[in-house]
Design a protein around this motif. Sequence first.
Motif, PDB file in Angstrom:
ATOM      1  N   ARG A 169       0.843  -1.210   0.000  1.00 35.83           N
ATOM      2  CA  ARG A 169       0.000   0.000   0.000  1.00 35.83           C
ATOM      3  C   ARG A 169       0.873   1.253   0.000  1.00 35.83           C
ATOM      4  N   GLU A 170       1.912   1.208   0.847  1.00 31.46           N
ATOM      5  CA  GLU A 170       2.801   2.365   0.946  1.00 31.46           C
ATOM      6  C   GLU A 170       3.520   2.601  -0.379  1.00 31.46           C
ATOM      7  N   LYS A 171       4.089   1.538  -0.917  1.00 28.99           N
ATOM      8  CA  LYS A 171       4.950   1.682  -2.100  1.00 28.99           C
ATOM      9  C   LYS A 171       4.157   1.896  -3.385  1.00 28.99           C
ATOM     10  N   LEU A 172       2.878   1.490  -3.359  1.00 30.10           N
ATOM     11  CA  LEU A 172       2.074   1.638  -4.580  1.00 30.10           C
ATOM     12  C   LEU A 172       1.021   2.744  -4.429  1.00 30.10           C
ATOM     13  N   ALA A 173       1.187   3.569  -3.377  1.00 32.51           N
ATOM     14  CA  ALA A 173       0.178   4.592  -3.067  1.00 32.51           C
ATOM     15  C   ALA A 173      -0.082   5.510  -4.266  1.00 32.51           C
ATOM     16  N   GLU A 174       0.983   5.836  -5.008  1.00 33.10           N
ATOM     17  CA  GLU A 174       0.842   6.788  -6.128  1.00 33.10           C
ATOM     18  C   GLU A 174       0.533   6.078  -7.444  1.00 33.10           C
ATOM     19  N   GLN A 175       0.462   4.773  -7.407  1.00 34.10           N
ATOM     20  CA  GLN A 175       0.355   4.013  -8.667  1.00 34.10           C
ATOM     21  C   GLN A 175      -1.122   3.869  -9.061  1.00 34.10           C
ATOM     22  N   SER A 176      -1.530   4.691 -10.061  1.00 35.63           N
ATOM     23  CA  SER A 176      -2.960   4.768 -10.366  1.00 35.63           C
ATOM     24  C   SER A 176      -3.486   3.498 -11.047  1.00 35.63           C
ATOM     25  N   ILE A 177      -2.576   2.653 -11.529  1.00 33.43           N
ATOM     26  CA  ILE A 177      -3.022   1.431 -12.215  1.00 33.43           C
ATOM     27  C   ILE A 177      -3.554   0.377 -11.224  1.00 33.43           C
ATOM     28  N   VAL A 178      -3.247   0.574  -9.947  1.00 32.08           N
ATOM     29  CA  VAL A 178      -3.688  -0.390  -8.923  1.00 32.08           C
ATOM     30  C   VAL A 178      -5.112  -0.051  -8.480  1.00 32.08           C
ATOM     31  N   LYS A 179      -6.002  -1.033  -8.617  1.00 35.12           N
ATOM     32  CA  LYS A 179      -7.397  -0.808  -8.219  1.00 35.12           C
ATOM     33  C   LYS A 179      -7.595  -1.107  -6.733  1.00 35.12           C
ATOM     34  N   GLU A 180      -7.050  -2.259  -6.300  1.00 35.43           N
ATOM     35  CA  GLU A 180      -7.233  -2.625  -4.886  1.00 35.43           C
ATOM     36  C   GLU A 180      -6.163  -3.627  -4.452  1.00 35.43           C
ATOM     37  N   ARG A 185      -5.737  -6.442  -1.520  1.00 36.77           N
ATOM     38  CA  ARG A 185      -6.570  -7.104  -0.502  1.00 36.77           C
ATOM     39  C   ARG A 185      -5.969  -8.453  -0.143  1.00 36.77           C
ATOM     40  N   GLY A 186      -6.474  -9.042   0.926  1.00 34.65           N
ATOM     41  CA  GLY A 186      -5.992 -10.364   1.297  1.00 34.65           C
ATOM     42  C   GLY A 186      -6.241 -10.636   2.755  1.00 34.65           C
ATOM     43  N   LYS A 187      -5.982 -11.863   3.127  1.00 38.42           N
ATOM     44  CA  LYS A 187      -6.064 -12.271   4.522  1.00 38.42           C
ATOM     45  C   LYS A 187      -4.919 -13.239   4.740  1.00 38.42           C
ATOM     46  N   GLY A 188      -4.064 -12.944   5.735  1.00 36.93           N
ATOM     47  CA  GLY A 188      -2.889 -13.775   5.912  1.00 36.93           C
ATOM     48  C   GLY A 188      -2.056 -13.744   4.646  1.00 36.93           C
ATOM     49  N   LEU A 189      -1.613 -14.915   4.210  1.00 34.68           N
ATOM     50  CA  LEU A 189      -0.754 -14.964   3.026  1.00 34.68           C
ATOM     51  C   LEU A 189      -1.510 -15.442   1.780  1.00 34.68           C
ATOM     52  N   LEU A 190      -2.764 -15.054   1.700  1.00 31.96           N
ATOM     53  CA  LEU A 190      -3.556 -15.187   0.468  1.00 31.96           C
ATOM     54  C   LEU A 190      -3.840 -13.764   0.024  1.00 31.96           C
ATOM     55  N   LEU A 191      -3.026 -13.274  -0.919  1.00 27.40           N
ATOM     56  CA  LEU A 191      -3.011 -11.845  -1.227  1.00 27.40           C
ATOM     57  C   LEU A 191      -3.335 -11.587  -2.697  1.00 27.40           C
ATOM     58  N   GLY A 192      -4.074 -10.514  -2.935  1.00 27.61           N
ATOM     59  CA  GLY A 192      -4.400 -10.135  -4.305  1.00 27.61           C
ATOM     60  C   GLY A 192      -4.146  -8.658  -4.525  1.00 27.61           C
ATOM     61  N   ILE A 193      -3.560  -8.358  -5.698  1.00 30.45           N
ATOM     62  CA  ILE A 193      -3.406  -6.949  -6.090  1.00 30.45           C
ATOM     63  C   ILE A 193      -4.174  -6.812  -7.395  1.00 30.45           C
ATOM     64  N   GLU A 194      -5.308  -6.139  -7.337  1.00 34.56           N
ATOM     65  CA  GLU A 194      -6.128  -6.014  -8.539  1.00 34.56           C
ATOM     66  C   GLU A 194      -5.686  -4.786  -9.324  1.00 34.56           C
ATOM     67  N   LEU A 195      -5.351  -4.988 -10.589  1.00 36.44           N
ATOM     68  CA  LEU A 195      -4.986  -3.864 -11.452  1.00 36.44           C
ATOM     69  C   LEU A 195      -6.199  -3.454 -12.285  1.00 36.44           C
ATOM     70  N   LYS A 196      -6.120  -2.267 -12.872  1.00 38.07           N
ATOM     71  CA  LYS A 196      -7.261  -1.800 -13.668  1.00 38.07           C
ATOM     72  C   LYS A 196      -7.250  -2.423 -15.065  1.00 38.07           C
ATOM     73  N   HIS A 197      -6.167  -3.133 -15.399  1.00 38.57           N
ATOM     74  CA  HIS A 197      -6.062  -3.708 -16.743  1.00 38.57           C
ATOM     75  C   HIS A 197      -5.701  -5.188 -16.668  1.00 38.57           C
ATOM     76  N   GLU A 198      -6.025  -5.888 -17.739  1.00 41.88           N
ATOM     77  CA  GLU A 198      -5.623  -7.286 -17.886  1.00 41.88           C
ATOM     78  C   GLU A 198      -4.091  -7.357 -17.797  1.00 41.88           C
ATOM     79  N   CYS A 199      -3.558  -8.280 -17.009  1.00 40.01           N
ATOM     80  CA  CYS A 199      -2.102  -8.244 -16.785  1.00 40.01           C
ATOM     81  C   CYS A 199      -1.487  -9.651 -16.689  1.00 40.01           C
ATOM     82  N   THR A 200      -2.083 -10.625 -17.379  1.00 36.26           N
ATOM     83  CA  THR A 200      -1.560 -11.999 -17.262  1.00 36.26           C
ATOM     84  C   THR A 200      -0.087 -12.101 -17.657  1.00 36.26           C
ATOM     85  N   ASN A 201       0.369 -11.198 -18.551  1.00 38.20           N
ATOM     86  CA  ASN A 201       1.773 -11.291 -18.986  1.00 38.20           C
ATOM     87  C   ASN A 201       2.767 -10.939 -17.865  1.00 38.20           C
TER      88      ASN A 201
END
Length: 395
Positions: free
Chosen positions: A311-322, A324-340
């Motif tokens: 959160r701290e390091k990506l605070a200014e990164q507008s491509i990050v939507k959210e 989230r996570g609990k424990g070590l099951l973590l997700g960083i949702e981007l605003k664009h498709e990013c499988t690559n």
Amino acid sequence: MSTLMNTYSRLPVEFTHGEGVWLYDTAGNAWLDALSGIAVCGLGHAHPALTKAISEQAGRLLHTSNIYHIGAQRQLADKLIAASGMDCVFFSNSGAEANEAAIKLARMHGHNKGIDLPTIIVFESSFHGRTLATLSATGNRKVQAGFGPLVKGFARAPFADLDAVKTIAKNNQNIVAVLVEPIQGEGGVHIPEPAFLDGLRELCDQNDWLLMLDEVQTGNGRTGKYFAYQHHNWLPDVVTTAKGLANGVPIGACLASGKATGLFGPGNHGSTFGGNPLACAAGIATIDTIINENYAEKALQMGDYIQQQLREKLAEQSIVKEIRGKGLLLGIELKHECTNLVQKALEKRLLINVTNGNVIRLLPPLIIQQAEADQLVAGVCQLINAFAQDMAESA
Ligand code: PLP
């Protein structure tokens, strides 16, 4: 042409050994494993307690049969019961098979009540496995495509929508159970409000349905408790587990409590390999280590730390939507498709995953230390920043 059936598009790397959170490729390079074999190796690679338990058991006895008593199976069952508060266990070899057992329990529960077409409520974006029944339960058309006719007896609701479940219940007298992941993993790391699962528990009680939790991905300490439902103050009727149960030795389990306990009798269900001495020895070493070393609590703390750093390091990164996570099951949702990004991460010798097209999923081993977590955060942030720059340049 490969002699393997073409079921996986494999990444161009092969590992020969591992230690802790590190994997080593055929050229001897070290890779940071932030995926744990998809939520399997919670204790990392080559954990000494596990190596010892497996090699000792392999030197004594690999397999007998479930037609005989198996001491290691009883021991693992006792430990799972102590850790979960449930009443009894059936052992399978995988998550899908554990869910098959759950589905059969639900149908038996229905038939015992005189319901001829027992129906289980399942959810959109869910994942329950690749067997015919579990892919039919899964809420992802891609998993089902080409394999019709699907198994009947499932009714689908949007995830985390309690009102939709109530509406189905009003219009369908055949409901016997709800099958739900406490956090959807494959579907994109979706964490429902606690009230959703609490509400499902209440609805199941009111209607005499079984509440069946698929904890194949969320179990074994990953979300900060041995099972994710332990963040609540009730028990499910059925819970399934597999991935992290024996740290990589194939095993699954379907646990039942209360009214789900006596549903199977001899001949109703079985498995040749399920709960064999080798798998159970690995399971015992794994659960003992997770519990004795407090790895669930450590996962919660480390997960919070990683989220806070991201959160701290990506605070200014507008491509990050959210984030989230609990424990070590973590997700960083981007605003664009990013499988690559999975491929891009290989250039950094970092193993991550992208699920649902635009959610970077991190499932590092529960044993990850802070310095390794810092390396992971730095690598992921670099990847996201480079991705954002590429997007901006190509716009
Ligand atoms: N259920 C959930 C929630 C899962 O995440 C998975 C696998 O990803 C499964 C079931 C299927 O487990 P297995 O691949 O061991 O059959």
